[in-house]
Design a protein around this motif. Sequence first.
Motif, short mmCIF file in Angstrom:
data_model
loop_
_atom_site.label_atom_id
_atom_site.label_comp_id
_atom_site.label_asym_id
_atom_site.label_seq_id
_atom_site.Cartn_x
_atom_site.Cartn_y
_atom_site.Cartn_z
N GLU B 215 54.84 28.34 -18.64
CA GLU B 215 54.38 26.94 -18.74
C GLU B 215 53.51 26.54 -17.56
N LEU B 216 53.67 27.20 -16.40
CA LEU B 216 52.91 26.74 -15.24
C LEU B 216 52.04 27.80 -14.58
N GLU B 219 48.26 27.27 -14.69
CA GLU B 219 47.81 26.12 -13.89
C GLU B 219 47.78 26.49 -12.39
N ILE B 220 48.77 27.26 -11.94
CA ILE B 220 48.81 27.63 -10.52
C ILE B 220 47.67 28.59 -10.18
N GLN B 223 44.53 26.58 -9.95
CA GLN B 223 44.56 25.86 -8.67
C GLN B 223 44.06 26.78 -7.53
#
Lengths: 94, 391
Positions: B215-216, B219-220, B223
Motif C-alpha cells: 500500500e505504501l 509512494e515511498i 518520494q
Amino acid sequence: MADGPTWKEYPMAATISEPGSATGQNTGDWRSERPVRNPEKCDKCGICWIYCPDAALFMDEEGFYEVDLYHCKGCGICARECGKDAIEMIEEGE
Amino acid sequence: MGERVGLEVSLAVSEAVKLARAEAVAAYPITPQTHIVEELAQMVADGDLDAEFVMVESEHSAMSACCGTSAVGARTFTATASQGLALMHEVLFIASGLRLPIVMAVANRALSAPLSIWGDQSDVMAERDCGWIQIFVETGQEAFDQTVCAFRIAEDPRVLTPMIVNIDGFTLSHVVEPLELESQEAIDGFLPPFSAQVVLDPDRPVTIGPVGFPELYTEIKKQQNEALLASHQVIVEVWKEWADSFGREYRPVESYRAEDAEVLINLAGAVAGTARVAVDEMREEGRKVGLVRTRLWRPYPFADMREAVGSAKAVAVVDRALSFGGPGGPMASELRGALYPLASPPVVAGFVAGLGGRDITVGDFRAMVDETEKIVSEGYTHEYRMHGVRE
C-alpha cells in the motif's frame, strides 16, 4: 488504485515516529492457525508468555495466559513449548 | 585564497573530509582507494580529526556502519572501489532508501574476473540505479572541491540523499597535482554542521526502515526519486555558492570548444584532459570537434545535456564500462535515450574503451571521431564498438 495518503503525505522514508504503533494495527489478520488453551491442563506457568515472539499473550484476572488474536500470527511456538501440552493449534475457519 | 600545495589526489580528498569536519568514517581498505582512508585513520589517530573511525571486516559492514553513524546524526564519510563497492551493493540501496546523506569517494577500478586492480568505471556503473547522487571529477582540485560540496548537497533538507564522488583509480587517485587547499575558516563558512531531520535517539524513539507494505512502497519510492531529481537544483545552487566563495565554477555538464562543433566527444572523468588535446589538434586542422564532459551522472542532467549537444551532427560517447549484451556503454545508452525525443537527434556513436587500465590516447580519440564521421555519412552498422580491441 488503493485509497491512501499521497507520496507527499508520508513521513520521509516511511519513518515511524510513534513508538509501539503496532499495538494499534491488526498485525494478526493473516494467521492460518490460532492457539487454543485447555484450562484443565494449564498450570499457569507462563512459559507460553515468555516464548511468544509477538507479545501476543496477556494474563487474565485468574492468572491464565490468554491470546491477543489481534496480534497473534499463529506461529505455534507457545503450543510447542508448553510443558503440559495445554495449547492446541486450531485451523482458522474451523 | 587557499594554500597552494602539491598533493596526491587521494590525500586531497582526505584533507577535504577533515576540513568538512566529518564525525564518522567507516571503511575497509581496497586498491586504489586505500590512501584516502589510511590518511583519515592517521588524522583521527593523531587527533587532527575529531571523528569516530570504525574499523570493519568488509565493505558490506563499512556501509552498514555508515548507515548507523549517519542515522544518529553524524556527518559520515567512506571510500571504496571495485569489489568493495560491489560488496556494498545491497546496503547502498538502504542508505538512499533511508535518506542518509553519507558521502563516499569511489576510486574507480575494473571488476574481476579476470582480476584487475586498474582503472575503469565498471564498478560504479554497476551501481547506477542505487539511488545515490553521482558525479565524476577530472582533477585533484575538483576532487577536493567536490568532496566538500558533496556534504552540503547530500545534507540539504531538500535532498537528504547520499552522494558518490567518482575519482578515476590511479590516473587521478594516485597522481600528485598542484591544488589549492582552502582554510578551515573558509570551509566552516561554507559548510554548516550537519543537522539531521530524523535522529536515532533512545530518548525519542523512532523506527527507521520499517516494512513497506504494498500500500505504501510505491509512494515511498516516488518520494525518494523526487528528492533525487530535485537535487539537481540544489547541486547547481551549491556549486554557484562555491564559485562565489572560492572562484572555481562547476556545472552539471562541461563543454569545451563545443559551440559550433559537428562532432562532440562525450565522456566522464580524468581522461577528459587527453580528449581536450585531441580536440585542439583536430580544431587546428579545421575540423569542428568539441568535448562534452559529464560531471553529474545522477540525477541525469537531461536539459543540460540536450543544450550542450545543441545542433551537433554526432556525439562519440566513450564509456569506460561495458554493459554485457546491452545496447552499448551506459553513458551512450542514456544519451541516446535523452536525445531520442528531439525532432532530429544527432547520431550517437558508442565506444567502449579504456577498460581495466588500458590507456585512451589522443590517437584513440582521433580514430573514434573518424569512425563517428563514417557513421554519420554511411549510417549505423553496429550498436557500439569496443575501441582498440585486437580482432
